[in-house]
Design a protein around this motif. Structure first.
Motif, PDB file in Angstrom:
ATOM      1  N   PHE A 136       0.847  -1.188   0.000  1.00  0.00           N
ATOM      2  CA  PHE A 136       0.000   0.000   0.000  1.00  0.00           C
ATOM      3  C   PHE A 136       0.886   1.244   0.000  1.00  0.00           C
ATOM      4  O   PHE A 136       1.742   1.409   0.865  1.00  0.00           O
ATOM      5  N   GLY A 137       0.693   2.123  -0.976  1.00  0.00           N
ATOM      6  CA  GLY A 137       1.426   3.370  -1.029  1.00  0.00           C
ATOM      7  C   GLY A 137       2.806   3.303  -1.656  1.00  0.00           C
ATOM      8  O   GLY A 137       3.438   4.344  -1.870  1.00  0.00           O
ATOM      9  N   LYS A 138       3.288   2.120  -1.982  1.00  0.00           N
ATOM     10  CA  LYS A 138       4.626   2.002  -2.563  1.00  0.00           C
ATOM     11  C   LYS A 138       4.542   2.062  -4.087  1.00  0.00           C
ATOM     12  O   LYS A 138       3.870   1.226  -4.707  1.00  0.00           O
ATOM     13  N   PRO A 139       5.246   3.014  -4.693  1.00  0.00           N
ATOM     14  CA  PRO A 139       5.149   3.165  -6.152  1.00  0.00           C
ATOM     15  C   PRO A 139       5.510   1.874  -6.886  1.00  0.00           C
ATOM     16  O   PRO A 139       6.398   1.132  -6.479  1.00  0.00           O
ATOM     17  N   VAL A 140       4.821   1.654  -7.983  1.00  0.00           N
ATOM     18  CA  VAL A 140       5.066   0.451  -8.772  1.00  0.00           C
ATOM     19  C   VAL A 140       4.993   0.818 -10.248  1.00  0.00           C
ATOM     20  O   VAL A 140       4.230   1.713 -10.642  1.00  0.00           O
ATOM     21  N   THR A 141       5.815   0.146 -11.043  1.00  0.00           N
ATOM     22  CA  THR A 141       5.830   0.362 -12.490  1.00  0.00           C
ATOM     23  C   THR A 141       5.599  -0.947 -13.213  1.00  0.00           C
ATOM     24  O   THR A 141       6.252  -1.956 -12.921  1.00  0.00           O
ATOM     25  N   LEU A 142       4.670  -0.912 -14.147  1.00  0.00           N
ATOM     26  CA  LEU A 142       4.404  -2.063 -15.003  1.00  0.00           C
ATOM     27  C   LEU A 142       4.918  -1.755 -16.396  1.00  0.00           C
ATOM     28  O   LEU A 142       4.835  -0.610 -16.862  1.00  0.00           O
ATOM     29  N   SER A 143       5.392  -2.786 -17.062  1.00  0.00           N
ATOM     30  CA  SER A 143       6.058  -2.602 -18.343  1.00  0.00           C
ATOM     31  C   SER A 143       5.324  -3.293 -19.477  1.00  0.00           C
ATOM     32  O   SER A 143       4.755  -4.371 -19.298  1.00  0.00           O
ATOM     33  N   CYS A 144       5.362  -2.662 -20.637  1.00  0.00           N
ATOM     34  CA  CYS A 144       4.789  -3.244 -21.846  1.00  0.00           C
ATOM     35  C   CYS A 144       5.728  -2.953 -23.000  1.00  0.00           C
ATOM     36  O   CYS A 144       6.218  -1.822 -23.151  1.00  0.00           O
ATOM     37  N   PRO A 175       8.918   5.987 -23.701  1.00  0.00           N
ATOM     38  CA  PRO A 175      10.231   6.518 -24.102  1.00  0.00           C
ATOM     39  C   PRO A 175      10.564   6.294 -25.566  1.00  0.00           C
ATOM     40  O   PRO A 175      11.372   7.031 -26.133  1.00  0.00           O
ATOM     41  N   ASN A 176       9.983   5.276 -26.162  1.00  0.00           N
ATOM     42  CA  ASN A 176      10.202   5.007 -27.587  1.00  0.00           C
ATOM     43  C   ASN A 176       9.006   4.226 -28.125  1.00  0.00           C
ATOM     44  O   ASN A 176       8.070   3.921 -27.377  1.00  0.00           O
ATOM     45  N   THR A 177       9.050   3.890 -29.396  1.00  0.00           N
ATOM     46  CA  THR A 177       7.920   3.215 -30.028  1.00  0.00           C
ATOM     47  C   THR A 177       7.602   1.879 -29.369  1.00  0.00           C
ATOM     48  O   THR A 177       6.446   1.480 -29.266  1.00  0.00           O
ATOM     49  N   SER A 178       8.630   1.189 -28.918  1.00  0.00           N
ATOM     50  CA  SER A 178       8.444  -0.189 -28.473  1.00  0.00           C
ATOM     51  C   SER A 178       7.953  -0.323 -27.044  1.00  0.00           C
ATOM     52  O   SER A 178       7.341  -1.331 -26.700  1.00  0.00           O
ATOM     53  N   PHE A 179       8.244   0.643 -26.208  1.00  0.00           N
ATOM     54  CA  PHE A 179       7.981   0.483 -24.784  1.00  0.00           C
ATOM     55  C   PHE A 179       6.972   1.506 -24.264  1.00  0.00           C
ATOM     56  O   PHE A 179       6.970   2.665 -24.682  1.00  0.00           O
ATOM     57  N   CYS A 180       6.183   1.035 -23.318  1.00  0.00           N
ATOM     58  CA  CYS A 180       5.261   1.926 -22.623  1.00  0.00           C
ATOM     59  C   CYS A 180       5.148   1.434 -21.187  1.00  0.00           C
ATOM     60  O   CYS A 180       5.037   0.222 -20.949  1.00  0.00           O
ATOM     61  N   PHE A 181       5.189   2.370 -20.242  1.00  0.00           N
ATOM     62  CA  PHE A 181       5.157   2.023 -18.830  1.00  0.00           C
ATOM     63  C   PHE A 181       3.915   2.613 -18.162  1.00  0.00           C
ATOM     64  O   PHE A 181       3.458   3.698 -18.517  1.00  0.00           O
ATOM     65  N   LEU A 182       3.432   1.878 -17.204  1.00  0.00           N
ATOM     66  CA  LEU A 182       2.343   2.354 -16.350  1.00  0.00           C
ATOM     67  C   LEU A 182       2.916   2.535 -14.954  1.00  0.00           C
ATOM     68  O   LEU A 182       3.430   1.577 -14.366  1.00  0.00           O
ATOM     69  N   ASP A 183       2.848   3.756 -14.452  1.00  0.00           N
ATOM     70  CA  ASP A 183       3.328   4.054 -13.103  1.00  0.00           C
ATOM     71  C   ASP A 183       2.138   4.313 -12.205  1.00  0.00           C
ATOM     72  O   ASP A 183       1.295   5.162 -12.511  1.00  0.00           O
ATOM     73  N   ILE A 184       2.104   3.615 -11.090  1.00  0.00           N
ATOM     74  CA  ILE A 184       1.095   3.880 -10.069  1.00  0.00           C
ATOM     75  C   ILE A 184       1.823   4.480  -8.885  1.00  0.00           C
ATOM     76  O   ILE A 184       2.643   3.803  -8.239  1.00  0.00           O
ATOM     77  N   ARG A 185       1.573   5.746  -8.637  1.00  0.00           N
ATOM     78  CA  ARG A 185       2.411   6.496  -7.687  1.00  0.00           C
ATOM     79  C   ARG A 185       2.202   6.052  -6.242  1.00  0.00           C
ATOM     80  O   ARG A 185       3.147   5.941  -5.474  1.00  0.00           O
ATOM     81  N   SER A 186       0.976   5.806  -5.877  1.00  0.00           N
ATOM     82  CA  SER A 186       0.666   5.410  -4.498  1.00  0.00           C
ATOM     83  C   SER A 186      -0.485   4.416  -4.546  1.00  0.00           C
ATOM     84  O   SER A 186      -1.659   4.791  -4.380  1.00  0.00           O
ATOM     85  N   PRO A 187      -0.151   3.158  -4.770  1.00  0.00           N
ATOM     86  CA  PRO A 187      -1.226   2.172  -4.959  1.00  0.00           C
ATOM     87  C   PRO A 187      -2.085   2.004  -3.724  1.00  0.00           C
ATOM     88  O   PRO A 187      -1.578   1.938  -2.587  1.00  0.00           O
TER      89      PRO A 187
END
Lengths: 112, 115
Positions: A15-23, A69-81
């Motif tokens: 809870f509250g810890k930032p997390v990043t998901l990658s695609c 950051p580029n065509t291939s990658f996209c990230f989802l950041d959840i700042r405070s889940p």
């Protein structure tokens, strides 16, 4: 051959810890999307990138951010889940807007 | 605003039986129409799509769907269901070109297959 790849497949955060998901995608598609799918519900669009242009859905909470950051990658950041952010997060791509979307396998997020 | 209705939340069929999953949409013009399938814990796989032309479209895994403009429907069918077809099925619509794109999903129909 995987075309839309999501890592990790399962993510546990606190809870509250930032997390990043990658695609990432190997299709060289212009558009990348992030959806949130809660248990037994339909996927809900959070936002999408058309090339470098970011398009946020009106009801997407500020807690959710994205980077491409580029065509291939996209990230989802959840700042405070929060506990309510536990869900499956689906990435999709399409060559252009209003063309077929191809989905990745999803990342299931658990918030403790 | 566009909307998609899948009236059947849960359907159970016997293996080998025929299947029809219902989908109705609400939109001023004919949108683009899709059916996706989702196995437990997995992403969505495209079964078939309708953009224009022949109203009966063939998809993967032996599925087909028929677009009926008069009924605003896009029902999914399969003549003989296999146990591996057990999954969640989502109908989705996207507005036609020239309008803001947003794929809208129905609430899904969970298919159970009995042996």
């Amino acid at each position: 051959d995987a075309m839309v790849i999501q890592n990790p497949r399962y993510q546990v955060t606190q809870f509250g810890k930032p997390v990043t998901l990658s695609c990432s995608q190997t299709l060289n598609h212009n558009v990348m999307y992030w959806y949130q799918q809660k248990s037994s519900q339909a996927p809900k669009l959070l936002f999408h990138y058309y090339d470098k242009d970011f398009n946020n859905e009106a009801d997407t909470p500020d807690n959710f951010q994205s980077r491409r950051p580029n065509t291939s990658f996209c990230f989802l950041d959840i700042r405070s889940p929060g506990l309510g952010d536990a869900a499956m997060y689906l990435c999709a791509t399409s060559r252009d807007l209003q063309e077929t979307q191809y989905f990745g396998p999803g990342t299931r997020l658990l918030v403790l | 605003a566009q909307s998609v209705t899948q009236p059947d939340i849960h359907i159970t069929v016997s293996e080998g039986a025929s299947l029809e999953l219902r989908c109705n949409y609400s939109y001023g013009a004919t949108p683009y129409l899709f059916w996706y399938v989702q196995s437990p814990g997995q992403g969505l796989q495209l079964l078939l799509k309708y953009f224009s032309g022949d109203t009966l479209v063939q998809g993967i895994k032996g599925f087909e769907a028929e677009f009926k403009r008069s009924q605003s429907s896009f029902n999914l069918r399969k003549p003989s269901v296999h146990w591996s077809d057990a999954a969640e099925y989502f109908c989705a619509v996207d507005p036609p070109r020239g309008t803001a794109s947003k794929l809208t999903f129905g609430t899904g129909t969970r298919l159970q297959v009995t042996l």
